[in-house]
Scaffold this motif. Structure first.
Motif, PDB file in Angstrom:
ATOM      1  N   LEU A  61     -19.328 -83.704  35.505  1.00  0.00           N
ATOM      2  CA  LEU A  61     -17.680 -83.970  35.712  1.00  0.00           C
ATOM      3  C   LEU A  61     -17.168 -83.092  36.458  1.00  0.00           C
ATOM      4  N   VAL A  62     -16.121 -83.507  37.433  1.00  0.00           N
ATOM      5  CA  VAL A  62     -15.267 -82.761  38.015  1.00  0.00           C
ATOM      6  C   VAL A  62     -13.761 -83.392  37.934  1.00  0.00           C
ATOM      7  N   ALA A  63     -12.666 -82.731  37.364  1.00  0.00           N
ATOM      8  CA  ALA A  63     -11.577 -83.114  37.601  1.00  0.00           C
ATOM      9  C   ALA A  63     -10.723 -82.260  38.005  1.00  0.00           C
ATOM     10  N   ARG A  64      -9.861 -82.442  39.235  1.00  0.00           N
ATOM     11  CA  ARG A  64      -9.149 -81.329  39.894  1.00  0.00           C
ATOM     12  C   ARG A  64      -7.882 -82.044  40.063  1.00  0.00           C
ATOM     13  N   ALA A  65      -6.576 -81.216  40.053  1.00  0.00           N
ATOM     14  CA  ALA A  65      -5.431 -81.491  40.608  1.00  0.00           C
ATOM     15  C   ALA A  65      -5.452 -80.978  42.008  1.00  0.00           C
ATOM     16  N   ASP A  66      -4.831 -81.555  42.923  1.00  0.00           N
ATOM     17  CA  ASP A  66      -4.671 -81.344  44.353  1.00  0.00           C
ATOM     18  C   ASP A  66      -3.592 -80.536  44.584  1.00  0.00           C
ATOM     19  N   ASN A  67      -2.299 -81.018  44.441  1.00  0.00           N
ATOM     20  CA  ASN A  67      -0.908 -80.265  44.682  1.00  0.00           C
ATOM     21  C   ASN A  67      -0.676 -79.556  43.427  1.00  0.00           C
ATOM     22  N   PHE A  68      -1.580 -78.569  43.187  1.00  0.00           N
ATOM     23  CA  PHE A  68      -1.436 -77.931  41.627  1.00  0.00           C
ATOM     24  C   PHE A  68      -0.579 -76.683  41.595  1.00  0.00           C
ATOM     25  N   ILE A  69       0.212 -76.279  42.731  1.00  0.00           N
ATOM     26  CA  ILE A  69       1.148 -75.387  42.726  1.00  0.00           C
ATOM     27  C   ILE A  69       2.540 -75.776  43.234  1.00  0.00           C
ATOM     28  N   LEU A  70       3.490 -75.893  42.393  1.00  0.00           N
ATOM     29  CA  LEU A  70       4.622 -76.408  42.751  1.00  0.00           C
ATOM     30  C   LEU A  70       5.822 -75.721  42.680  1.00  0.00           C
ATOM     31  N   ARG A  71       6.830 -76.076  43.558  1.00  0.00           N
ATOM     32  CA  ARG A  71       8.388 -75.302  43.486  1.00  0.00           C
ATOM     33  C   ARG A  71       9.199 -76.801  43.216  1.00  0.00           C
ATOM     34  N   LEU A  72      10.163 -76.620  42.062  1.00  0.00           N
ATOM     35  CA  LEU A  72      10.990 -77.628  41.905  1.00  0.00           C
ATOM     36  C   LEU A  72      12.307 -77.361  41.772  1.00  0.00           C
ATOM     37  N   ASP A  73      13.332 -78.181  42.179  1.00  0.00           N
ATOM     38  CA  ASP A  73      14.689 -77.949  41.849  1.00  0.00           C
ATOM     39  C   ASP A  73      15.065 -78.816  40.821  1.00  0.00           C
ATOM     40  N   TYR A  74      16.188 -78.457  40.145  1.00  0.00           N
ATOM     41  CA  TYR A  74      16.966 -79.641  39.307  1.00  0.00           C
ATOM     42  C   TYR A  74      16.981 -80.892  39.876  1.00  0.00           C
ATOM     43  N   GLY A  75      16.431 -82.092  39.156  1.00  0.00           N
ATOM     44  CA  GLY A  75      16.507 -83.388  39.626  1.00  0.00           C
ATOM     45  C   GLY A  75      15.308 -83.756  40.393  1.00  0.00           C
ATOM     46  N   GLN A  76      14.476 -82.781  40.748  1.00  0.00           N
ATOM     47  CA  GLN A  76      13.497 -83.384  41.779  1.00  0.00           C
ATOM     48  C   GLN A  76      12.362 -83.352  41.138  1.00  0.00           C
ATOM     49  N   SER A  77      11.674 -84.774  41.873  1.00  0.00           N
ATOM     50  CA  SER A  77      10.358 -85.240  41.258  1.00  0.00           C
ATOM     51  C   SER A  77       9.313 -85.127  42.283  1.00  0.00           C
ATOM     52  N   VAL A  78       8.101 -84.711  41.796  1.00  0.00           N
ATOM     53  CA  VAL A  78       6.777 -84.725  42.540  1.00  0.00           C
ATOM     54  C   VAL A  78       5.560 -85.237  41.879  1.00  0.00           C
ATOM     55  N   ASP A  79       4.911 -86.070  42.408  1.00  0.00           N
ATOM     56  CA  ASP A  79       3.827 -86.682  42.071  1.00  0.00           C
ATOM     57  C   ASP A  79       2.467 -85.642  42.449  1.00  0.00           C
ATOM     58  N   VAL A  80       2.006 -85.451  41.178  1.00  0.00           N
ATOM     59  CA  VAL A  80       0.609 -84.472  41.227  1.00  0.00           C
ATOM     60  C   VAL A  80      -0.461 -85.361  41.290  1.00  0.00           C
ATOM     61  N   ASP A  81      -1.412 -85.134  42.275  1.00  0.00           N
ATOM     62  CA  ASP A  81      -2.497 -85.967  42.515  1.00  0.00           C
ATOM     63  C   ASP A  81      -3.861 -85.280  41.864  1.00  0.00           C
ATOM     64  N   PHE A  82      -4.288 -86.334  41.185  1.00  0.00           N
ATOM     65  CA  PHE A  82      -5.690 -85.708  40.257  1.00  0.00           C
ATOM     66  C   PHE A  82      -7.085 -86.615  40.966  1.00  0.00           C
TER      67      PHE A  82
END
Length: 643
Positions: free
Chosen positions: A377-398
């Motif tokens: 088994l291998v499970a990993r996040a792609d965009n695993f390092i993120l910078r966010l502002d207030y109110g900003q949303s990002v989808d993390v791909d696994f």
């Protein structure tokens, strides 16, 4: 990413990383306690460490193509076989080099490459190809040097995996059969790249200061694959080595290709080296094999080694590395076994790959150096390092895989790590109180339970909420999120997604110097190279004089090599406020606001009606004690703004 597929090339050489070290020390962010000697080089916490005038520059040095691996399983190492062999691997031409920066002083294990361009040119400077390396951060940090880093100061190595986009092929590329095959194989005019840096030098006295060794592999990219890790199977080290205080061969990617009857294992990121330039002095008889029985062991001080009988595995082959001390630099550490028996390839469909060596203490037994995870088994996040502002949303791909194939209907659980404690001033922390991470816990919103689709992919949406200086004098907060599947091998999980959430801040349309002074003074403290050689960031008159060049730098996009600041740590609202000031520099003090009006004034970063925390109050008093007042208010004011 498919850098292990053929055709692939290997390059080796050095990398330059002129990182700044003033901003590595969390306490240096406190303007109230900052001292001039913190910008001076040295070895202790009361100075700027070993490279205070670093400019975050990253570049390739003395790199060249060393080996080609072709689809038929053969290799080429001579320029008489292909024009690209021996050619120089260099950075950008006619523009500033790329940058290498940390996510945050509290997250220094995720150093990222920004705006790096890679070119391969012949001896006359003619272009073979070039492209831009997508921003990518360290993964798989592990022990590399058997000398413990005595010569250079850093015994660890890491991996950068990414894609090369905006690829341009030079005219002389037509003279390379390898490049024509690579161009025909890859998709979307994009290439896959994997780079293993190690052997980095802190030592000023060797001639290699700020240099490290780098091993790179470039291969085809296939659409739909992750961008920051290889969709490969993985070996994990389980043989405890006391001198390494852990394991060598800690993480290694490998690829099984049934149609080619081939197994390729990348030891370029994990093979132990004798020194900082990749010399091999390791002498063990290493063999790859397929285990016939499930392996679940993991090394520890109490149980440093696990053994297996030869009756319980099928050998694939021995690693032929001992005849050449330069083996790693020449081959990139990638080992391929071709034309394997059908039975071996079939066994790899649902059995673990293992790395073994004959035991010296138990005759007839083999010690397991590394093994695949339980059930492959291998499970990993792609965009695993993120910078966010207030109110900003990002989808993390696994992405989830089993035995190298996408795994559908697999649940992934994501959990915020618990808050870490503050560290008061004391003998081991002499400058300033340090503040913990992962709080307030409501800084991030996300669904902690998702399931993979038929392609083995899942997404978790992270949303940044308003936070108000939880670390007082450092903008924003670091949040670490653990993720794993229900069947993640307990010996090797979980992994993390790491987020820098920036403080809540409302853009100021017509700011005066007091509105931005704390930010600019902090940058002046943390990046002495700017104030010494470009402009004094703490002097509003000097900034006004150089405003045009600063407007240019502050208005660049995040992926522009001229972007300022290089650490990408300012929110859009704060950066825009600085730009607003630069467009209309106002040096006069902020008008004093009457007390009754101030009670209802929305201040930053504290929202209306929000009481000051103890830590914010202490910081305010420290700034007043040093400067006589807090920016924008007199020493007797009860509220403050613009941390």
């Amino acid at each position: 990413m498919s850098y292990l597929h053929a055709p692939r090339l290997v390059f080796t050489g050095d990398f330059l990383s002129d990182v700044s070290t003033v901003n590595n020390d969390t306490a240096h962010y406190n303007n109230a306690t900052f001292q001039p000697n913190f910008q001076e080089p040295g070895q202790g916490a009361t100075n700027g460490w070993w490279n205070p005038e670093g400019g975050a520059v990253f570049d390739f040095q003395n790199c060249s193509v060393r080996q080609l691996f072709l689809p038929d399983g053969s290799t080429q190492t001579s320029q008489s076989e292909d024009i690209i062999i021996g050619q120089a691997v260099v950075g950008a031409e006619g523009r500033p080099t790329g940058k290498m920066v940390d996510l945050d002083p509290d997250a220094q294990m995720y150093s990222a490459l920004w705006c790096v361009q890679l070119r391969i040119c012949d001896a006359k400077g003619n272009l073979l190809f070039k492209g831009d390396i997508n921003t990518t951060s360290f993964r798989d940090i592990q022990m590399r040097q058997t000398d413990g880093g005595k010569s250079n100061g850093q015994p660890l190595g890491a991996t950068w995996t990414s894609v090369i986009t905006n690829v341009e092929w030079g005219k002389v590329a037509e003279q390379s059969a390898f490049l024509k095959t690579l161009r025909a194989t890859t998709q979307s005019n994009t290439l896959a790249i994997n780079m293993n840096p190690f052997g980095y030098y802190y030592n000023h006295n060797d001639g290699r200061f700020s240099l490290g060794r780098i091993i790179g592999s470039i291969g085809p990219y296939f659409e739909g694959e992750p961008l920051t890790f290889a969709p490969a199977r993985r070996l994990y080290g389980i043989n405890y080595t006391p001198s390494a205080r852990g394991t060598y061969f800690s993480t290694s990617n490998f690829l099984v290709e049934p149609d080619s009857k081939r197994v390729s294992v990348d030891f370029g990121s994990s093979f132990p080296v004798a020194d900082s330039i990749g010399t091999i002095s390791y002498k063990q008889d290493l063999r790859l094999a397929v285990s016939k029985v499930p392996q679940t062991g993991v090394a520890s001080r109490q149980t440093p080694t696990f053994y297996i009988s030869p009756n319980d595995f099928t050998e694939i082959g021995a690693l032929d590395y001992q005849s050449d001390p330069n083996w790693l630099n020449q081959t990139g550490g990638i080992v391929s076994f071709n034309d394997l028996p059908d039975a071996t390839i079939s066994a790899l469909d649902n059995n673990q790959l293992i790395l073994v060596t004959p035991s010296t203490s138990l005759p007839g037994q083999y010690a397991i150096i590394a093994r695949e995870a339980i059930d492959g088994l291998v499970a990993r996040a792609d965009n695993f390092i993120l910078r966010l502002d207030y109110g900003q949303s990002v989808d993390v791909d696994f992405y989830t895989y089993q035995w190298g194939k996408p795994l559908a209907n697999t649940g992934i659980t994501a959990t915020l790590q618990p808050p870490t404690p503050d560290t008061p001033v004391g003998p081991q922390n002499p400058i300033s109180e340090l503040y913990g991470n992962n709080f307030p816990v409501d800084g991030l919103s996300f669904n902690g339970q998702v399931s993979s689709n038929p392609q083995g992919k899942a997404q978790i949406r992270l949303t940044g909420n308003a936070i108000y200086s939880p670390r007082v004098y450092i903008d924003g907060q670091i949040y670490s999120i653990d993720y794993q599947t229900a069947n993640t091998d307990p010996a090797f999980g979980p992994e993390q997604v790491v987020v820098h959430l920036r403080d809540y801040f409302e853009e100021i349309a017509n700011p005066v110097w007091d509105d931005i002074s704390e930010m600019m003074i902090q940058y002046s403290n943390l990046y002495p190279i700017m104030s010494k050689y470009v402009v004094n960031l703490a002097d509003p008159l000097a900034l006004a004089e150089k405003k045009n060049i600063l407007i240019f730098a502050f208005s660049r996009g995040m992926n522009d090599t001229m972007h300022m600041p290089v650490t990408r740590d300012l929110s859009t609202a704060k950066r825009n406020t600085i730009l607003n000031w630069l467009n209309n520099p106002q040096v006069a003090p902020k008008p004093v606001v009457r007390a009754e009006a101030r009670e209802t004034k929305a201040v930053n970063p504290v929202a209306p009606g929000t009481p000051l925390t103890d830590r914010q109050t202490r910081y305010r008093e420290a700034v007043k004690a040093k400067n006589g007042s807090f920016p924008g208010f007199s020493a007797s004011d009860d509220l403050f703004e613009n941390l």
